[in-house]
Motif scaffolding. Structure first.
Motif, PDB file in Angstrom:
ATOM      1  N   ALA A 445       0.840  -1.260   0.024  1.00 14.34           N
ATOM      2  CA  ALA A 445       0.065  -0.053  -0.063  1.00 14.34           C
ATOM      3  C   ALA A 445       0.985   1.200   0.210  1.00 14.34           C
ATOM      4  N   LEU A 446       0.560   2.057  -0.811  1.00 17.26           N
ATOM      5  CA  LEU A 446       1.256   3.328  -0.834  1.00 17.26           C
ATOM      6  C   LEU A 446       0.473   4.610  -0.286  1.00 17.26           C
ATOM      7  N   PHE A 447       0.832   5.460   0.359  1.00 15.13           N
ATOM      8  CA  PHE A 447       0.085   6.571   1.095  1.00 15.13           C
ATOM      9  C   PHE A 447       0.992   7.663   0.865  1.00 15.13           C
ATOM     10  N   LEU A 448       0.236   8.788   0.417  1.00 14.98           N
ATOM     11  CA  LEU A 448       0.992   9.917   0.155  1.00 14.98           C
ATOM     12  C   LEU A 448       0.423  11.020   1.299  1.00 14.98           C
ATOM     13  N   ARG A 449       1.504  11.801   1.629  1.00 19.02           N
ATOM     14  CA  ARG A 449       1.283  12.823   2.593  1.00 19.02           C
ATOM     15  C   ARG A 449       1.305  14.319   2.222  1.00 19.02           C
ATOM     16  N   ASP A 450       0.293  14.998   2.991  1.00 20.78           N
ATOM     17  CA  ASP A 450       0.338  16.574   2.277  1.00 20.78           C
ATOM     18  C   ASP A 450       1.146  17.170   3.271  1.00 20.78           C
ATOM     19  N   GLU A 451       1.074  18.580   3.028  1.00 15.97           N
ATOM     20  CA  GLU A 451       1.776  19.672   3.584  1.00 15.97           C
ATOM     21  C   GLU A 451       1.319  19.662   5.256  1.00 15.97           C
ATOM     22  N   GLN A 452       0.125  19.177   5.493  1.00 16.98           N
ATOM     23  CA  GLN A 452      -0.356  19.361   6.621  1.00 16.98           C
ATOM     24  C   GLN A 452      -0.009  18.223   7.580  1.00 16.98           C
ATOM     25  N   GLY A 453       0.615  17.081   6.973  1.00 18.67           N
ATOM     26  CA  GLY A 453       0.978  15.742   7.588  1.00 18.67           C
ATOM     27  C   GLY A 453       0.159  14.746   7.384  1.00 18.67           C
ATOM     28  N   ARG A 454      -1.195  15.012   6.826  1.00 19.42           N
ATOM     29  CA  ARG A 454      -2.315  13.883   6.577  1.00 19.42           C
ATOM     30  C   ARG A 454      -2.004  12.943   5.557  1.00 19.42           C
ATOM     31  N   TYR A 455      -2.160  11.656   5.697  1.00 21.60           N
ATOM     32  CA  TYR A 455      -1.726  10.595   4.768  1.00 21.60           C
ATOM     33  C   TYR A 455      -3.332  10.464   3.941  1.00 21.60           C
ATOM     34  N   LEU A 522       7.944   1.640   5.136  1.00 25.93           N
ATOM     35  CA  LEU A 522       8.963   2.594   4.865  1.00 25.93           C
ATOM     36  C   LEU A 522       8.728   4.080   4.440  1.00 25.93           C
ATOM     37  N   PRO A 523       9.343   4.894   5.089  1.00 23.23           N
ATOM     38  CA  PRO A 523       9.310   6.216   4.844  1.00 23.23           C
ATOM     39  C   PRO A 523       9.901   6.832   3.498  1.00 23.23           C
ATOM     40  N   LEU A 524       8.917   7.606   2.896  1.00 21.13           N
ATOM     41  CA  LEU A 524       9.222   8.032   1.412  1.00 21.13           C
ATOM     42  C   LEU A 524       9.736   9.439   1.449  1.00 21.13           C
ATOM     43  N   ALA A 525      10.859   9.754   1.767  1.00 23.36           N
ATOM     44  CA  ALA A 525      11.429  10.913   2.031  1.00 23.36           C
ATOM     45  C   ALA A 525      12.308  11.372   0.958  1.00 23.36           C
ATOM     46  N   ALA A 527      14.417  15.597  -0.089  1.00 20.83           N
ATOM     47  CA  ALA A 527      14.873  16.862   0.458  1.00 20.83           C
ATOM     48  C   ALA A 527      13.915  17.836   0.701  1.00 20.83           C
ATOM     49  N   HIS A 528      12.624  17.385   0.149  1.00 17.62           N
ATOM     50  CA  HIS A 528      11.548  18.553   0.488  1.00 17.62           C
ATOM     51  C   HIS A 528      10.712  17.794   1.738  1.00 17.62           C
ATOM     52  N   GLY A 529      11.158  16.817   2.318  1.00 23.93           N
ATOM     53  CA  GLY A 529      10.479  16.419   3.539  1.00 23.93           C
ATOM     54  C   GLY A 529       9.833  14.842   3.217  1.00 23.93           C
ATOM     55  N   LEU A 530       9.039  14.413   4.243  1.00 23.19           N
ATOM     56  CA  LEU A 530       8.345  13.218   3.969  1.00 23.19           C
ATOM     57  C   LEU A 530       7.221  13.193   3.013  1.00 23.19           C
ATOM     58  N   MET A 531       7.235  12.484   1.974  1.00 20.65           N
ATOM     59  CA  MET A 531       6.367  12.307   0.893  1.00 20.65           C
ATOM     60  C   MET A 531       5.325  11.588   1.098  1.00 20.65           C
ATOM     61  N   GLY A 532       5.416  10.517   2.035  1.00 19.71           N
ATOM     62  CA  GLY A 532       4.405   9.332   2.165  1.00 19.71           C
ATOM     63  C   GLY A 532       5.173   8.314   2.907  1.00 19.71           C
ATOM     64  N   ALA A 533       4.288   7.073   2.392  1.00 15.72           N
ATOM     65  CA  ALA A 533       5.114   6.051   3.093  1.00 15.72           C
ATOM     66  C   ALA A 533       4.376   4.759   2.131  1.00 15.72           C
ATOM     67  N   CYS A 534       5.330   3.699   2.372  1.00 13.05           N
ATOM     68  CA  CYS A 534       4.980   2.569   1.750  1.00 13.05           C
ATOM     69  C   CYS A 534       4.998   1.169   2.740  1.00 13.05           C
ATOM     70  N   ALA A 535       3.675   0.691   2.692  1.00 11.44           N
ATOM     71  CA  ALA A 535       3.647  -0.533   3.649  1.00 11.44           C
ATOM     72  C   ALA A 535       3.530  -1.863   2.831  1.00 11.44           C
ATOM     73  N   LEU A 536       4.535  -2.698   3.347  1.00 15.14           N
ATOM     74  CA  LEU A 536       4.683  -4.114   2.742  1.00 15.14           C
ATOM     75  C   LEU A 536       4.360  -5.052   3.628  1.00 15.14           C
TER      76      LEU A 536
END
Length: 807
Positions: A445-455, A522-525, A527-536
């Motif tokens: 599963a792939l989750f994207l994170r917005d600028e407010q930290g919401r997935y 896994l954090p998908l980070a 230079a611009h910060g945390l972009m999302g997460a990948c869950a295996l």
């Protein structure tokens, strides 16, 4: 891994050592053949007598059965190349170089600690630096006393002559922790000493050292510290060698201590160690056993092939049933490696040296990688007597190297896949197709994170509808959740079992779906910060090794950078697309006697926008003007020219210009802009009351007219060159009749052009779809016409105008 054997050269006795007496050959290993057969559990061919004591040291070589003539029969290329009474092969043997086993045997033959240290230092000396080392003895009061050193200036070792066992120094740690401790010169405080004054090499902070505890039956005699190649702590072969050196050193040192050589200080009891009856052969056996080294021997005189228990174990053969035949060895070889071994054997008869790495297939079908090395042994007259050598299991090293290559290939493949992924959708698709199979998970599963930290859930693979709904609930609960703080900080979260996950994540809202046994989040980070997460999710418990962590960390880093790049691309494209939409009509005006539908879709490739445009203008007397055009190129510049052209022609059209005059004015304006861009254009004026159609065209696709009876055809009206090409070009006007219910289609070429098909085929297919779906409402018909074009992976800008006569 046995010492070089040399013979005298009758023409130059000054440089030749003494000839190898048979007893000397046996003494190298500390025993004769008969003793070796009993002490090291060799297994000869059943029913054959022991060879003479003058035979060379036993071992096992994957060579030829029977006698020397049978060897030549198997390898006819070797005839005439075997060393005989010619003294030259003795010098060949001397030039072969010293192996680790040579140093190991030399250590076991030493009669003092300094000599043993020199042999150990030579065995592990880095290729780019001379060897250096020191030996500390553990005394009864827990102090480590320096007893020997080499390669260091003596003043430099002054602070290390007596070390307390609780010291933080690597030598003391090795004794306390009973393990080899790796360090660098920077770990040791040292006085300002010029090594050049003492004939030694200057110390560099990056020089690597290993401190090996000297253990014997659970008792530590002291510690052996050696300079080793950089990065040796990651080298399994070096670790094996250090283990073998430490074992051999401890046994030999105990022997010397028990026998009076290097006796302990007065009042100190001798260390508890092996019985005094154990000799050099037992030490060699223990050292080689710890190193996983098996020995092999093939005797040319008797035709006897001998393996020790370790080598039998490497091949998966019961030592009691080994038949001592070379056919048994070749039958155990992997078929693909037999030519390689044949070539190595043939080469050994020319050079006196055999070295090859091959695969052995055990009776149970498992495959092991073995590294074998041997030497030919000669008698005093230069006649070859047999082969002796060693073999070692290298399966773990090979698997480790294979895993390293697989990691590299995976990273390269994933990088290549993501290099062409421009949009976030492209990245998610690449991850689903490439990452999940390589990372070994059952679901992802792939989750994207917005600028407010919401997935938010962006993609899922391997989940049913209920699982997808669960993932969305998890995304809602993950916002700034304290149990996911590691993830928000850019640290991967790995759970080897359900129990470990329950211990670390207790919130039931984050509980996993049934069936999972291990997880990697896994954090998908970037230079611009945390972009999302990948869950295996893994369907079986999984111990995440260092290799697994390396692969997962590399993959998450690559994905994070790709998502950051794609998100930036999406933002830029959205800005440009919004700009282009602002240049198009906000709504379609109503006109009496006709129905209208318009569509525009920007292209899918790259950041650049195109120059497609359209306009609809109601005119007096129930007339409607339709304008459509395409400015050359796909860029912000083309879009800007499109905006100017559309605005100018719209203004002129409302001023009651005729079609020819309007097109001529547009051509003049574009030429005056000096943009070096041209534009195609088509203008249609529909008079619903008189049912008349007038058309002017400038290099644009022909309009398509659908008659009420369902026949669709192109209106091949004459026209001029595209606007902006020639200032004085003329654009004639063509008239046609319109029946009630007929449909007029104006479009840009992105609707019909596609790779691998001709333009004519595209137009024919478009006319066919128009006729097939003519009964649909006009908006639905427009959607059907544009759908195939925008479904293509890389499509151009598309614009179309549909008009149906109702009156």
């Amino acid at each position: 891994m046995f010492p070089r054997l040399t013979a005298p050269d009758e023409h130059d006795r000054r440089a030749a050592p003494l000839p190898p007496h048979p007893d000397l050959v046996a003494a190298v290993a500390g025993l004769h053949r008969a003793e070796l057969l009993t002490r090291l559990s060799f297994h000869p061919v059943p029913g054959t007598p022991d060879p003479p004591l003058a035979s060379p040291l036993p071992g096992i070589a994957p060579v030829l059965p029977g006698s020397l003539p049978s060897c030549l029969d198997r390898f006819p290329s070797c005839r005439g190349s075997l060393p005989s009474r010619n003294p030259t092969p003795w010098r060949t043997m001397a030039a072969m170089g010293t192996t680790f086993a040579d140093h190991l045997v030399a250590l076991l033959r030493c009669d003092d600690v300094q000599g043993m240290l020199s042999a150990a230092v030579s065995a592990c000396a880095p290729g780019d630096l001379p060897g250096a080392g020191a030996v500390h003895r553990l005394t009864s009061d827990g102090t480590l006393q320096l007893v020997a050193f080499t390669g260091f200036p003596e003043p430099l070792l002054e602070p290390y002559r007596a070390l307390p066992a609780e010291s933080w120094l690597p030598a003391a740690r090795a004794v306390r922790e009973r393990r080899t401790v790796y360090s660098t010169a920077s770990d040791f405080p040292r006085a300002s000493v010029d090594p050049a004054r003492y004939g030694t090499v200057p110390l560099n902070a990056s020089d690597a050292y290993a401190s090996v505890p000297l253990l014997l039956d659970g008792v530590c005699l002291g510690v052996l510290s050696l300079r080793v190649p950089s990065g040796a702590s990651l080298d399994a072969a070096t670790e094996h060698h250090l283990h073998a050196l430490g074992t051999a050193f401890a046994h030999r040192w105990e022997r010397l201590l028990s026998g009076g050589d290097g006796a302990p200080a007065a009042g100190e009891p001798p260390p508890g160690a092996i019985a005094a009856g154990r000799g050099r052969a037992a030490m060699l056996e223990l050292a080689m056993s710890n190193a996983g080294i098996g020995t092999f021997d093939w005797d040319f005189t008797t035709g006897r092939l001998v393996w020790d228990e370790r080598l039998c174990g490497l091949f998966g053969i019961d030592p009691d049933t080994f038949d001592g035949r070379i056919e048994t060895f070749f039958a155990a070889l992997h078929p693909d490696d037999r030519p390689l071994v044949d070539e190595a054997v043939a080469e050994s008869y020319r050079t006196g040296k055999y070295r090859v790495t091959f695969r052995a297939v055990r009776p149970d079908g498992t495959v092991r990688w073995l590294d074998a090395e041997s030497r030919i042994v000669f008698d005093r007259g230069g006649e070859p007597q047999g082969m002796i050598g060693v073999a070692q299991d290298r399966t773990q090293e090979h698997e480790r190297e294979s895993a390293r290559e697989a990691r590299k290939d995976f990273v390269l493949a994933l990088t290549r896949e993501l290099a062409v992924a421009l949009t976030t959708h492209d990245v998610l698709t690449a991850v689903e197709n490439a990452a999940l199979p390589a990372l070994g998970g059952s679901t992802m599963a792939l989750f994207l994170r917005d600028e407010q930290g919401r997935y938010r859930l962006a993609a899922a693979r391997g989940f049913d509808a209920e699982g997808t709904r669960y993932l969305r609930r998890v995304a809602d609960a993950a916002h700034r959740h304290p149990e996911l703080a590691e993830l928000d900080a850019g640290q991967p979260m790995l759970f080897a079992s359900p129990a470990e996950r329950r211990a670390r994540i207790t919130d039931p809202r984050l509980a996993p779906l049934p069936g999972g046994q291990a997880w990697a989040i896994l954090p998908l980070a970037s230079a611009h910060g945390l972009m999302g997460a990948c869950a295996l999710t893994y369907s079986a418990p999984r111990r995440f090794s260092a290799d697994d962590r390396t692969v997962l960390t590399a993959a998450s880093g690559i994905l994070g950078q790709a998502l950051a790049r794609a998100r930036l691309h999406d933002a830029h494209r959205q800005y440009l697309t919004e700009l282009q939409h602002l240049m198009l009509p906000r709504h379609v005006p109503r006109s009496p006697g006709v129905e209208l539908a318009v569509r525009y879709r920007p292209g899918s490739a790259g950041l650049e926008v195109g120059g497609d445009w359209y306009d609809v203008l109601p005119l007096p007397e129930h007339r409607t003007a339709l304008l459509i055009g395409d400015v050359q190129g796909h860029s912000a510049r083309a879009a800007a020219v499109m905006g100017q052209l559309r605005t100018a022609m719209r203004t002129r059209a409302t001023a009651q210009y005729g079609l020819s005059e309007l097109m001529t004015w547009g051509n003049t304006m574009l030429c005056d802009l000096e943009t070096d861009l041209f534009a195609t254009c088509c203008i249609a004026e529909v008079d619903a009351r008189r049912r008349r159609l007038r058309v002017a065209r400038a290099g644009h696709p022909y309009p398509i007219l659908l008659a009420p009876d369902g026949r669709a055809r192109e209106l091949e009206v004459p026209g001029g060159m595209p606007l902006g090409c020639f200032p004085d070009d003329a654009y004639p006007t063509t008239e046609a009749e319109l029946a009630p219910g007929c449909v007029l289609l104006l479009y840009t070429d992105g609707l019909v052009e596609r790779r691998g098909a001709s333009y004519t085929e595209g137009v024919t297919a478009l006319a066919g779809r128009l006729a097939e779906h003519r009964q649909l409402a006009l908006d639905a018909l427009a959607d059907r016409l544009i759908a195939p074009a925008i479904a293509r992976p890389h499509h151009d800008d598309v614009a179309l105008l549909l008009l149906r006569v109702t009156g």
